[in-house]
Scaffold this motif. Structure first.
Motif, mmCIF file in Angstrom:
data_model
loop_
_atom_site.group_PDB
_atom_site.id
_atom_site.type_symbol
_atom_site.label_atom_id
_atom_site.label_comp_id
_atom_site.label_asym_id
_atom_site.label_seq_id
_atom_site.Cartn_x
_atom_site.Cartn_y
_atom_site.Cartn_z
ATOM 1 N N TYR A 123 -1.734 -2.837 -6.461
ATOM 2 C CA TYR A 123 -1.981 -2.575 -5.044
ATOM 3 C C TYR A 123 -2.753 -1.264 -4.944
ATOM 4 O O TYR A 123 -2.404 -0.262 -5.580
ATOM 5 N N LYS A 183 -7.047 0.186 11.436
ATOM 6 C CA LYS A 183 -5.854 0.334 10.594
ATOM 7 C C LYS A 183 -5.405 1.791 10.557
ATOM 8 O O LYS A 183 -5.791 2.565 9.680
ATOM 9 N N ALA A 284 -0.815 -7.605 1.285
ATOM 10 C CA ALA A 284 0.498 -7.407 0.681
ATOM 11 C C ALA A 284 1.292 -8.718 0.622
ATOM 12 O O ALA A 284 1.878 -9.047 -0.404
HETATM 13 C C1 COI Z 1 -1.517 -4.810 3.470
HETATM 14 O O1 COI Z 1 -1.307 -6.019 3.516
HETATM 15 O O2 COI Z 1 -2.179 -4.276 2.569
HETATM 16 C C2 COI Z 1 -1.033 -3.947 4.494
HETATM 17 O O3 COI Z 1 -1.684 -2.980 4.798
HETATM 18 C C3 COI Z 1 0.294 -4.172 5.033
HETATM 19 C C4 COI Z 1 1.137 -3.050 4.599
HETATM 20 C C5 COI Z 1 1.416 -2.130 5.710
HETATM 21 C C6 COI Z 1 2.243 -3.382 3.723
#
Ligand code: COI
Length: 337
Positions: A123, A183, A284
């Motif tokens: 991530y 965002k 995510a």
């Molecule tokens: C993502 O899906 O990357 C997001 O930004 C959601 C996150 C706040 C967990």
């Protein structure tokens, strides 16, 4: 490097080797610096702390079957962070610089990208904050852009296992002409109280309706809304206060590639019960099927509570197939590290 249980990864913060950082001062961005220390020293009057000058992004890198690491659509996230910076009067990170930072930091932490076959990914969390000191309400004169990374697994326990969602009419996520379409951390702060209430009531996710009329579906707290009609049309809300999701855009294009009709239009609350399948989608959560939506005393059941529906499964398999290098990347979405 610590011992990592690659098969047991969840969506939790983990220290890695380093993050990458640049500072905007006197009208220009500094050269990138790789920083090992995960803590940050900043001025107590920084505008990100007082006036919410903050933007973040979320994207992923995948270890593919051929052993190579590929980042999924970094320029799309770079474009969105650029738009968020404009909306919040922050210094903009050029898209090329954003993609370069993302590539470099993934490369510097390559051994933290989960092995192919574990279902994990890396991530990537870019962050842009006002770090200049200011006490009157005004944009800062200094900004910091940084990108951190960490290995993650599924966001919700059970991955593709359907979850229940709750609509709480007492709270809204974003005002009609507010900041829902960019965002910023504030949108997530606005959802925390409702989110914790939903969780206490046994619902892992809450769904928001439009703030003005509460008649139309907008989005889940951390992800976009997808409805699949009984005749197989892909429907997603058209609203100025919904975040333009990169995963949502990707799935719409995959659905069109698969020959499905795609509609971006207002979705009245009453239409939910006519859908054959419903999902939350985002970087995510990827695709998370929703099997039940509760609003007050009304409980709407959607599909099989124990299994992902066939259309969503096909969309999920296709997007993950492209991300892990198993299917051809016909749109040129994957950027090799
Ligand atoms: C993502 O899906 O990357 C997001 O930004 C959601 C996150 C706040 C967990």
């Amino acid at each position: 490097m610590q011992n990592i249980d690659w098969n047991g990864l969840t969506f939790k913060y983990m220290d890695v080797r380093c993050h990458i950082r640049s500072v905007w001062r006197d009208g220009k961005w500094s050269a990138f610096e790789f920083v090992e220390e995960p803590c940050f020293r900043m001025h107590i009057a920084a505008t990100c702390l007082h006036y919410g000058q903050e933007a973040f992004e979320g994207l992923k890198a995948f270890r593919c079957k051929d052993g190579k690491v590929r980042i999924f659509r970094p320029a799309a996230n770079g474009k969105r962070m650029f738009d968020t910076a404009l909306r919040t009067c922050m210094a903009q990170v050029p898209i090329d610089m954003f993609v370069d930072a993302v590539q470099r930091i993934v490369q510097a932490n390559e051994d933290f990208v989960p092995p192919y076959g574990t279902g994990g990914s890396m991530y990537i969390r870019p962050l842009l904050i006002g770090t200049g000191a200011q006490i009157g309400v005004a944009p800062a004169e200094e900004y910091t852009f940084l990108v951190m990374v960490m290995p993650v697994g599924t966001y919700y326990k059970g991955g593709l296992q359907p979850v229940r969602a709750l609509i709480l009419d007492d709270w809204d996520r974003a005002a009609p002409q507010g900041m829902g379409d960019v965002k910023v951390g504030g949108n997530y702060a606005a959802s925390l109280y409702a989110h914790e209430s939903a969780k206490r009531a046994g619902y892992p996710v809450e769904l928001y309706l439009d703030a003005k009329t509460h008649r139309f579906v907008e989005e889940f707290a951390t992800s976009n809304f997808i409805g699949i009609t009984r005749d197989g049309t892909y429907v997603t809300p058209d609203s100025r206060s919904v975040l333009p999701g990169v995963t949502s855009n990707t799935l719409q294009r995959i659905a069109a590639d698969l020959g499905m009709k795609v509609e971006v239009r207002p979705i009245p609350f009453e239409e939910i019960e006519t859908f054959a399948e419903v999902a939350a989608c985002g970087t995510a959560v990827v695709v998370t099927p929703i099997c039940e939506i509760t609003r007050g005393t009304k409980v709407i059941k959607i599909g099989d509570p124990n299994a992902c529906g066939p259309v969503l499964q096909k969309l999920y398999d296709t997007v993950q197939g492209i991300q892990y290098g198993l299917l051809p990347d016909t749109h040129g979405w994957c950027v090799e590290v």
